[in-house]
Design a protein around this motif. Structure first.
Motif, PDB file in Angstrom:
ATOM      1  N   SER A   1      50.079  36.972  36.822  1.00 54.72           N
ATOM      2  CA  SER A   1      50.793  36.356  35.701  1.00 54.72           C
ATOM      3  C   SER A   1      49.921  35.351  34.955  1.00 54.72           C
ATOM      4  O   SER A   1      49.970  35.261  33.721  1.00 54.72           O
ATOM      5  N   ALA A   2      49.094  34.582  35.687  1.00 50.54           N
ATOM      6  CA  ALA A   2      48.239  33.584  35.025  1.00 50.54           C
ATOM      7  C   ALA A   2      47.224  34.268  34.112  1.00 50.54           C
ATOM      8  O   ALA A   2      46.968  33.827  32.979  1.00 50.54           O
ATOM      9  N   ALA A   3      46.637  35.367  34.585  1.00 54.75           N
ATOM     10  CA  ALA A   3      45.684  36.097  33.763  1.00 54.75           C
ATOM     11  C   ALA A   3      46.373  36.745  32.566  1.00 54.75           C
ATOM     12  O   ALA A   3      45.823  36.784  31.459  1.00 54.75           O
TER      13      ALA A   3
ATOM     14  N   ARG B   1      47.411  36.774  26.683  1.00 53.29           N
ATOM     15  CA  ARG B   1      48.377  36.712  25.584  1.00 53.29           C
ATOM     16  C   ARG B   1      48.058  35.557  24.631  1.00 53.29           C
ATOM     17  O   ARG B   1      48.185  35.694  23.407  1.00 53.29           O
ATOM     18  N   GLU B   2      47.640  34.424  25.182  1.00 52.52           N
ATOM     19  CA  GLU B   2      47.298  33.283  24.327  1.00 52.52           C
ATOM     20  C   GLU B   2      45.981  33.512  23.593  1.00 52.52           C
ATOM     21  O   GLU B   2      45.835  33.156  22.422  1.00 52.52           O
ATOM     22  N   ALA B   3      45.006  34.139  24.272  1.00 54.63           N
ATOM     23  CA  ALA B   3      43.682  34.305  23.674  1.00 54.63           C
ATOM     24  C   ALA B   3      43.667  35.389  22.607  1.00 54.63           C
ATOM     25  O   ALA B   3      42.871  35.313  21.663  1.00 54.63           O
ATOM     26  N   ILE B   4      44.540  36.387  22.746  1.00 47.17           N
ATOM     27  CA  ILE B   4      44.516  37.506  21.808  1.00 47.17           C
ATOM     28  C   ILE B   4      44.842  37.070  20.392  1.00 47.17           C
ATOM     29  O   ILE B   4      44.498  37.748  19.419  1.00 47.17           O
ATOM     30  N   GLU B   5      45.465  35.931  20.242  1.00 44.92           N
ATOM     31  CA  GLU B   5      45.795  35.436  18.909  1.00 44.92           C
ATOM     32  C   GLU B   5      44.564  34.943  18.161  1.00 44.92           C
ATOM     33  O   GLU B   5      44.594  34.810  16.941  1.00 44.92           O
ATOM     34  N   HIS B   6      43.485  34.671  18.892  1.00 45.31           N
ATOM     35  CA  HIS B   6      42.296  34.071  18.275  1.00 45.31           C
ATOM     36  C   HIS B   6      41.104  35.024  18.193  1.00 45.31           C
ATOM     37  O   HIS B   6      40.116  34.710  17.518  1.00 45.31           O
ATOM     38  N   GLY B   7      41.182  36.155  18.882  1.00 44.38           N
ATOM     39  CA  GLY B   7      40.054  37.090  18.847  1.00 44.38           C
ATOM     40  C   GLY B   7      40.156  38.126  19.940  1.00 44.38           C
ATOM     41  O   GLY B   7      41.193  38.263  20.602  1.00 44.38           O
ATOM     42  N   PRO B   8      39.100  38.882  20.182  1.00 45.36           N
ATOM     43  CA  PRO B   8      39.144  39.967  21.177  1.00 45.36           C
ATOM     44  C   PRO B   8      39.188  39.450  22.608  1.00 45.36           C
ATOM     45  O   PRO B   8      38.670  38.373  22.922  1.00 45.36           O
TER      46      PRO B   8
ATOM     47  N   ALA C   1      38.829  35.685  26.074  1.00 46.67           N
ATOM     48  CA  ALA C   1      39.191  35.706  27.494  1.00 46.67           C
ATOM     49  C   ALA C   1      38.603  36.968  28.104  1.00 46.67           C
ATOM     50  O   ALA C   1      38.396  37.976  27.409  1.00 46.67           O
ATOM     51  N   VAL C   2      38.322  36.921  29.405  1.00 44.19           N
ATOM     52  CA  VAL C   2      37.772  38.074  30.127  1.00 44.19           C
ATOM     53  C   VAL C   2      38.570  38.253  31.409  1.00 44.19           C
ATOM     54  O   VAL C   2      38.731  37.309  32.185  1.00 44.19           O
ATOM     55  N   LEU C   3      39.080  39.462  31.631  1.00 48.56           N
ATOM     56  CA  LEU C   3      39.811  39.803  32.844  1.00 48.56           C
ATOM     57  C   LEU C   3      39.003  40.841  33.615  1.00 48.56           C
ATOM     58  O   LEU C   3      38.723  41.938  33.095  1.00 48.56           O
ATOM     59  N   LEU C   4      38.616  40.493  34.833  1.00 48.24           N
ATOM     60  CA  LEU C   4      37.816  41.377  35.680  1.00 48.24           C
ATOM     61  C   LEU C   4      38.736  41.982  36.733  1.00 48.24           C
ATOM     62  O   LEU C   4      39.116  41.318  37.700  1.00 48.24           O
ATOM     63  N   LEU C   5      39.134  43.232  36.538  1.00 45.17           N
ATOM     64  CA  LEU C   5      40.069  43.911  37.425  1.00 45.17           C
ATOM     65  C   LEU C   5      39.334  44.822  38.405  1.00 45.17           C
ATOM     66  O   LEU C   5      38.149  45.095  38.256  1.00 45.17           O
ATOM     67  N   ASP C   6      40.064  45.288  39.389  1.00 45.37           N
ATOM     68  CA  ASP C   6      39.578  46.289  40.362  1.00 45.37           C
ATOM     69  C   ASP C   6      38.378  45.809  41.163  1.00 45.37           C
ATOM     70  O   ASP C   6      37.595  46.619  41.673  1.00 45.37           O
ATOM     71  N   GLY C   7      38.238  44.498  41.291  1.00 45.58           N
ATOM     72  CA  GLY C   7      37.074  43.985  42.016  1.00 45.58           C
ATOM     73  C   GLY C   7      37.042  44.410  43.467  1.00 45.58           C
ATOM     74  O   GLY C   7      35.985  44.764  44.008  1.00 45.58           O
ATOM     75  N   GLU C   8      38.202  44.400  44.122  1.00 41.83           N
ATOM     76  CA  GLU C   8      38.245  44.797  45.530  1.00 41.83           C
ATOM     77  C   GLU C   8      37.853  46.255  45.696  1.00 41.83           C
ATOM     78  O   GLU C   8      37.147  46.629  46.639  1.00 41.83           O
TER      79      GLU C   8
ATOM     80  N   SER D   1      33.215  33.578  24.987  1.00 42.76           N
ATOM     81  CA  SER D   1      32.943  32.400  24.167  1.00 42.76           C
ATOM     82  C   SER D   1      32.911  31.161  25.059  1.00 42.76           C
ATOM     83  O   SER D   1      33.426  31.189  26.190  1.00 42.76           O
ATOM     84  N   PRO D   2      32.322  30.060  24.614  1.00 43.44           N
ATOM     85  CA  PRO D   2      32.164  28.886  25.484  1.00 43.44           C
ATOM     86  C   PRO D   2      33.466  28.329  26.044  1.00 43.44           C
ATOM     87  O   PRO D   2      33.480  27.804  27.159  1.00 43.44           O
ATOM     88  N   ASP D   3      34.555  28.424  25.295  1.00 42.65           N
ATOM     89  CA  ASP D   3      35.820  27.850  25.755  1.00 42.65           C
ATOM     90  C   ASP D   3      36.733  28.881  26.403  1.00 42.65           C
ATOM     91  O   ASP D   3      37.907  28.608  26.665  1.00 42.65           O
ATOM     92  N   ALA D   4      36.239  30.078  26.688  1.00 42.15           N
ATOM     93  CA  ALA D   4      37.070  31.139  27.249  1.00 42.15           C
ATOM     94  C   ALA D   4      37.216  30.977  28.758  1.00 42.15           C
ATOM     95  O   ALA D   4      36.402  30.335  29.425  1.00 42.15           O
ATOM     96  N   THR D   5      38.267  31.613  29.286  1.00 43.29           N
ATOM     97  CA  THR D   5      38.509  31.634  30.724  1.00 43.29           C
ATOM     98  C   THR D   5      38.285  33.040  31.245  1.00 43.29           C
ATOM     99  O   THR D   5      38.735  34.018  30.642  1.00 43.29           O
TER     100      THR D   5
END
Length: 655
Positions: free
Chosen positions: A337-339, A344-351, A472-479, A505-509
């Motif tokens: 949910s946090a990711a 959802r918040e980051a998509i408003e500002h860019g990719p 924002a960057v989401l790294l899935l399927d790591g396991e 970007s510098p301020d991305a999570t």
């Protein structure tokens, strides 16, 4: 001269007489045709040197013809190819095939008729910019000028719309060119090469940049190779083969992301670009640079023994990485949910970038009842779903599995056990209505995306470049990625995740989902050298690379026995546990084949390579001396093929 033959017993220099009519044309480095008495054939080759024959009574065969006046094999390339082949227990001509492109007559004629080329100059304002770039790493410029071997970790992100690492390498090349020397910059793939070329052309004139790329048309690649033969300094950019470019005075050789598997040469003698660069620096001097977002264990070993110097940045830059532990996410939720909120918040500002493990829709299917892997009935290959609602297909034979039935419980229903890039894009498209969704993988290559809002679903290594960075960057399927049976899977995953995180970007999570342990901590704290040191410490007791060198030998049982016996004689101080195996592998033409691994330290490398190479030559001679066998149902004859194969510096040993 050296002849172009795949036979290992012909990997040596041959003496030929030069007919009077060819004296002016037969110069060192040119292509020629010569007869081979033992086989009654005419082979191509290269003249290495021309001299006087001291024995007047010695009968020599004559060169038949000079193919071209272009001297494409300079002495420096011959010396480099010979040294690389000796290190890898291979043939020099195999190295030269990788270095010298196929001859293109028109390109060659244009080059032979060229006028002199002026030395390219670096503009004063460009020098000011590149000096500022290098100042981010105190002492780096001085070490480059001192022809040292250095390694540094490039900061993530971009400056001026160009990746920071590309600007750093361009700055080092510009400084070297300003000093009147050439540079070679090697990167793993075409995406990195595009970014690097943009950065280099920002600070250097176009005539100074030479691109050597396997994706180029033949005439263009050959013309660019000929350009590297000229004494005028230049900056060569390219993939793994660029390390062999025969520039006259290489003041810098740099490798970006040397841990990438694309730097491993798939053709004999299988030399990694990093090893080729080390051999070249030893022979020719010049600075040697290893640069990446992560630190390969190979480079960390060189730093640990003092062979390479680590250069630290004046200011440490780290991305913001959040670890989403498996227990924090329900089994039904692939994205915590946090990711999800972050995206959802980051998509408003860019990719927003979403990295997944596999391409396609559902790469893995299982039985819906017993969860057994779904297999193809004719060949036993794994079944996958090419699209939503589509009939399952086999990943091996490509057949559609109509009327499939589970071999365990006889169920006829399958279940999607994994999500590929296309299925992930389908799911996210429903979760983010109205948002553009872009799939980037091997089947859907995407080089660049703009700064408009979008969800970019990409497999590892296929992430598109965006000038201002992902929000924002989401790294899935790591396991799932970490479960691969690979000695270096931890390094590979950390490298792939770090390269994706560096696009933010510098301020991305950055959210790493479902991964804990040392590799996750290394990404979260951005301490890649420490992780590489830990990997080295774990491999040292079991003598696995790069703590030790490993050679793999494959062949018939008698040839394997002879090779291992010879190795014990030639290298008497080899430890008792150096050899693992032999173990059976397969059978060809009625002969059983076996495989063995030889583990040895770097000090014994030259002796081991010589011994194994001698065994390969002996096996080839023995095979050709056997009586030709007549093929069934044909009137042709063929000699038994040599079945002994040797590969040194195996990255991921396996029996």
């Amino acid at each position: 001269m050296i002849v172009d033959s795949p036979l290992p017993q012909l990997d040596r220099l041959f003496d030929y007489a030069i007919p009077a009519e060819l004296v002016d044309e037969a110069r060192p480095g040119v292509r020629v045709k010569v007869p081979l008495r033992s086989a009654g054939r005419v082979l191509q080759g290269f003249i290495v040197d021309v001299g006087e024959e001291p024995d007047a009574e010695r009968a020599l065969a004559e060169i038949e013809t000079v193919i071209s006046a272009a001297q494409v094999l300079p002495a420096r390339l011959h010396a480099l190819a010979r040294a690389i082949a000796d290190r890898a227990a291979g043939s020099e001509i195999d190295v030269l095939r990788l270095a010298i492109p196929r001859r293109m007559v028109r390109a060659e004629k244009a080059w032979l008729g060229r006028e002199g080329r002026d030395t390219p100059a670096v503009a004063a304002e460009a020098l000011v910019r590149v000096e500022a770039e290098l100042d981010a790493f105190p002492g780096l410029a001085a070490r480059l000028a001192g022809e040292e071997r250095v390694a540094f970790d490039a900061p993530p992100g971009a400056t001026g719309g160009t990746p920071s690492w590309a600007r750093l390498l361009a700055a080092a090349a510009a400084t070297t060119l300003a000093g009147g020397r050439s540079s070679i910059l090697a990167v793993p793939d075409h995406r990195d090469l595009t970014r690097l070329e943009e950065a280099v052309r920002e600070v250097l004139p176009s005539e100074a940049v030479v691109r050597i790329d396997a994706r180029q048309p033949g005439p263009e690649r050959y013309a660019n190779y000929l350009r590297t033969l000229e004494p005028t300094p230049c900056v060569v950019i390219g993939n793994r083969s660029a390390v062999l470019a025969p520039v006259a005075d290489a003041g810098l050789v740099a490798l970006w992301d040397d841990g990438d598997g694309l730097f491993e040469e798939p053709l004999a003698p299988y030399v990694h670009a990093r090893d080729a660069a080390l051999v070249r620096q030893r022979l020719e001097g010049g600075a040697l640079v290893f640069c990446g977002h992560t630190r390969s264990s190979d480079v960390e070993r060189l730093i640990g023994i003092g062979f390479v110097t680590e250069v630290l940045p004046a200011r440490r830059v780290t991305p913001r990485v959040v670890l989403a532990a498996p227990q924090d996410s329900p089994n039904t939720a692939r994205i915590p949910s946090a990711a999800f909120r972050t995206a959802r918040e980051a998509i408003e500002h860019g990719p927003v970038l979403v990295q997944v493990a596999r391409p396609g829709y559902a790469p893995t299917l299982v039985c819906a009842e017993c969860r057994a892997p779904a297999r193809c009935a004719p060949c036993g290959g794994p079944l996958f779903a090419p699209a939503r609602g589509a009939t399952p297909s086999c990943g091996w034979c490509g057949r559609s599995a109509h009327g499939w039935q589970c071999a365990q419980c006889a169920s006829t229903r399958v279940r999607l056990a994994s999500s590929g890039s296309e299925r992930t894009a389908d799911e996210l498209g429903r979760a983010f209505p109205g948002v553009r969704v872009i799939v980037a993988d091997g089947a859907h290559p995407v080089e660049r995306v703009d700064d408009a809002p979008a969800l970019v679903v990409a497999t590892r290594g296929a992430e598109p470049w965006t000038p201002r960075g992902y929000r924002a960057v989401l790294l899935l399927d790591g396991e799932r990625m970490l479960q691969a049976p690979d000695l270096r899977i931890g390094e590979a995953c950390l490298r792939g995740w770090s390269n994706a995180a560096a696009l933010a970007s510098p301020d991305a999570t950055i959210h790493l989902v479902g991964v804990t342990g040392p590799v996750a901590r290394a990404l979260a704290t951005w301490t890649h050298p420490a992780y590489a040191r830990a990997e080295l410490a774990e491999r040292a007791p079991v003598k696995m690379p790069p703590a030790s060198r490993v050679a793999r030998i494959e062949g018939d049982v008698p040839q394997m026995s002879d090779a291992l016996a010879r190795l014990r004689v030639d290298v008497p101080d080899l430890p008792d546990d150096a050899v693992l195996g032999p173990v059976p592998t397969d059978e060809i033409a009625g002969r059983k084949r076996v495989r063995a691994l030889v583990r040895f330290d770097y000090a014994r490398g030259a002796d081991v390579a010589r011994s194994l190479r001698a065994s390969v030559v002996q096996a080839a001679v023995t095979s050709r001396s056997r009586r030709p066998r007549r093929e069934e149902n044909s009137g042709r004859t063929r000699s038994p093929a040599n079945t002994l194969a040797v590969r040194l510096d195996v990255v991921d040993p396996e029996l």
